[in-house]
Design a protein around this motif. Structure first.
Motif, PDB file in Angstrom:
ATOM      1  N   LEU A   1       0.892  -1.527  -0.412  1.00  0.00           N
ATOM      2  CA  LEU A   1      -0.202  -0.423  -0.433  1.00  0.00           C
ATOM      3  C   LEU A   1       0.803   1.123   0.076  1.00  0.00           C
ATOM      4  O   LEU A   1       0.816   2.281  -0.515  1.00  0.00           O
ATOM      5  CB  LEU A   1      -0.734  -0.065   1.619  1.00  0.00           C
ATOM      6  N   VAL A   2       2.064   1.178   0.596  1.00  0.00           N
ATOM      7  CA  VAL A   2       2.598   2.610   0.836  1.00  0.00           C
ATOM      8  C   VAL A   2       2.823   2.255  -0.755  1.00  0.00           C
ATOM      9  O   VAL A   2       3.455   3.701  -0.857  1.00  0.00           O
ATOM     10  CB  VAL A   2       3.709   2.952   1.892  1.00  0.00           C
ATOM     11  N   ALA A   3       3.994   1.038  -1.157  1.00  0.00           N
ATOM     12  CA  ALA A   3       4.243   1.322  -2.203  1.00  0.00           C
ATOM     13  C   ALA A   3       3.115   1.531  -3.665  1.00  0.00           C
ATOM     14  O   ALA A   3       3.512   3.047  -4.361  1.00  0.00           O
ATOM     15  CB  ALA A   3       5.022  -0.068  -2.993  1.00  0.00           C
ATOM     16  N   THR A   4       2.234   1.737  -3.493  1.00  0.00           N
ATOM     17  CA  THR A   4       1.330   1.976  -4.580  1.00  0.00           C
ATOM     18  C   THR A   4       1.181   3.160  -4.169  1.00  0.00           C
ATOM     19  O   THR A   4       0.473   4.292  -5.118  1.00  0.00           O
ATOM     20  CB  THR A   4      -0.545   0.944  -4.012  1.00  0.00           C
ATOM     21  N   GLY A   5       1.103   4.074  -3.466  1.00  0.00           N
ATOM     22  CA  GLY A   5       0.476   5.618  -2.634  1.00  0.00           C
ATOM     23  C   GLY A   5       1.664   6.837  -3.187  1.00  0.00           C
ATOM     24  O   GLY A   5       1.681   7.368  -3.947  1.00  0.00           O
ATOM     25  N   VAL A   6       2.646   6.067  -3.377  1.00  0.00           N
ATOM     26  CA  VAL A   6       4.187   6.101  -3.639  1.00  0.00           C
ATOM     27  C   VAL A   6       3.724   6.564  -5.103  1.00  0.00           C
ATOM     28  O   VAL A   6       3.998   8.085  -5.729  1.00  0.00           O
ATOM     29  CB  VAL A   6       5.242   5.793  -2.818  1.00  0.00           C
ATOM     30  N   VAL A   7       3.615   5.387  -5.606  1.00  0.00           N
ATOM     31  CA  VAL A   7       3.470   5.425  -7.174  1.00  0.00           C
ATOM     32  C   VAL A   7       2.300   6.625  -7.286  1.00  0.00           C
ATOM     33  O   VAL A   7       2.226   6.798  -8.771  1.00  0.00           O
ATOM     34  CB  VAL A   7       3.453   3.726  -8.201  1.00  0.00           C
ATOM     35  N   PHE A   8       1.089   6.221  -7.626  1.00  0.00           N
ATOM     36  CA  PHE A   8      -0.227   7.526  -7.246  1.00  0.00           C
ATOM     37  C   PHE A   8       1.263   9.001  -7.537  1.00  0.00           C
ATOM     38  O   PHE A   8      -0.078   9.622  -7.958  1.00  0.00           O
ATOM     39  CB  PHE A   8      -1.040   7.050  -6.251  1.00  0.00           C
ATOM     40  N   CYS A   9       1.443   8.979  -6.277  1.00  0.00           N
ATOM     41  CA  CYS A   9       1.674  10.273  -6.282  1.00  0.00           C
ATOM     42  C   CYS A   9       2.210  11.060  -7.780  1.00  0.00           C
ATOM     43  O   CYS A   9       2.176  11.906  -7.920  1.00  0.00           O
ATOM     44  CB  CYS A   9       2.691  10.971  -5.119  1.00  0.00           C
ATOM     45  N   LEU A  10       3.445   9.387  -7.567  1.00  0.00           N
ATOM     46  CA  LEU A  10       4.033  10.270  -8.772  1.00  0.00           C
ATOM     47  C   LEU A  10       3.649   9.821 -10.133  1.00  0.00           C
ATOM     48  O   LEU A  10       3.873  11.024 -11.416  1.00  0.00           O
ATOM     49  CB  LEU A  10       5.449   9.373  -9.290  1.00  0.00           C
ATOM     50  N   ALA A  11       2.577   9.308 -10.481  1.00  0.00           N
ATOM     51  CA  ALA A  11       1.444   9.355 -11.433  1.00  0.00           C
ATOM     52  C   ALA A  11       0.594  10.658 -11.596  1.00  0.00           C
ATOM     53  O   ALA A  11       0.777  11.503 -12.666  1.00  0.00           O
ATOM     54  CB  ALA A  11       0.960   8.017 -11.674  1.00  0.00           C
ATOM     55  N   PHE A  12       0.388  10.765 -10.470  1.00  0.00           N
ATOM     56  CA  PHE A  12      -0.159  12.404 -10.353  1.00  0.00           C
ATOM     57  C   PHE A  12       0.617  13.416 -11.153  1.00  0.00           C
ATOM     58  O   PHE A  12      -0.104  14.282 -11.408  1.00  0.00           O
ATOM     59  CB  PHE A  12      -0.293  12.589  -9.155  1.00  0.00           C
ATOM     60  N   ILE A  13       1.670  13.508 -10.042  1.00  0.00           N
ATOM     61  CA  ILE A  13       3.001  14.698 -10.633  1.00  0.00           C
ATOM     62  C   ILE A  13       2.720  14.929 -11.884  1.00  0.00           C
ATOM     63  O   ILE A  13       3.256  15.709 -12.648  1.00  0.00           O
ATOM     64  CB  ILE A  13       3.807  14.473  -9.656  1.00  0.00           C
ATOM     65  N   LEU A  14       3.793  13.469 -13.289  1.00  0.00           N
ATOM     66  CA  LEU A  14       3.391  12.972 -13.874  1.00  0.00           C
ATOM     67  C   LEU A  14       2.324  13.825 -14.772  1.00  0.00           C
ATOM     68  O   LEU A  14       2.500  14.226 -16.142  1.00  0.00           O
ATOM     69  CB  LEU A  14       4.079  11.427 -14.348  1.00  0.00           C
ATOM     70  N   SER A  15       1.164  13.487 -14.418  1.00  0.00           N
ATOM     71  CA  SER A  15      -0.004  13.780 -15.502  1.00  0.00           C
ATOM     72  C   SER A  15      -0.203  15.652 -15.352  1.00  0.00           C
ATOM     73  O   SER A  15      -0.516  15.964 -16.067  1.00  0.00           O
ATOM     74  CB  SER A  15      -1.150  12.799 -15.105  1.00  0.00           C
TER      75      SER A  15
END
Length: 139
Positions: A47-61
């Motif tokens: 869940l921590v890894a998925t949250g960090v990846v979601f934040c990175l995808a949001f920034i990339l978007s």
């Protein structure tokens, strides 16, 4: 000249030079791992890894206009493959990689199905430093 034949009186006949030898007992097998604890650790870690990846995808978007579902799927897929390939080969490592894989599938499907509803407005700053106006309240 009555005495021991050995030149050093404090040594026993079985004594040999070198390190002291200790009695070796059989090595104990490692204790059995707790399945519940492994599941909790795998769940929290994924869940921590998925949250960090979601934040990175949001920034990339927001910065490069990459669709959120595509950035999430690519980055988390890479993290899952790297976790499986480079992580430990024990039960805990495989459980974490499996949990990341499950979250990758469900998260990508959820973001893909909600892609029309996700609107991230771009930030357009006119100048580097905008003037700030302070109005004083008069009594």
């Amino acid at each position: 000249m009555a005495g021991k034949r050995f030149s050093v009186r404090s040594r026993d006949l079985r004594w040999k030079e070198g390190r002291a030898k200790t009695r070796r007992s059989r090595p104990r097998p490692p204790p059995k791992r707790n399945l519940t604890l492994d599941l909790v650790v795998a769940g929290v870690g994924s869940l921590v890894a998925t949250g960090v990846v979601f934040c990175l995808a949001f920034i990339l978007s927001g910065s490069h206009n990459v669709p959120l579902h595509l950035g999430y799927a690519v980055i988390l897929g890479g993290v899952g493959v790297a976790c499986y390939a480079l992580g430990p080969r024990d039960r805990g490592g495989r459980m974490i990689a499996g949990a990341i894989g499950v979250l990758w599938l469900f998260g990508s499907a959820a973001l893909f199905s909600a892609r029309a509803d996700i609107v991230i407005p771009p930030h357009r700053h006119v100048s580097a430093a905008q003037s700030v106006v302070v109005n004083k309240a008069e009594d």
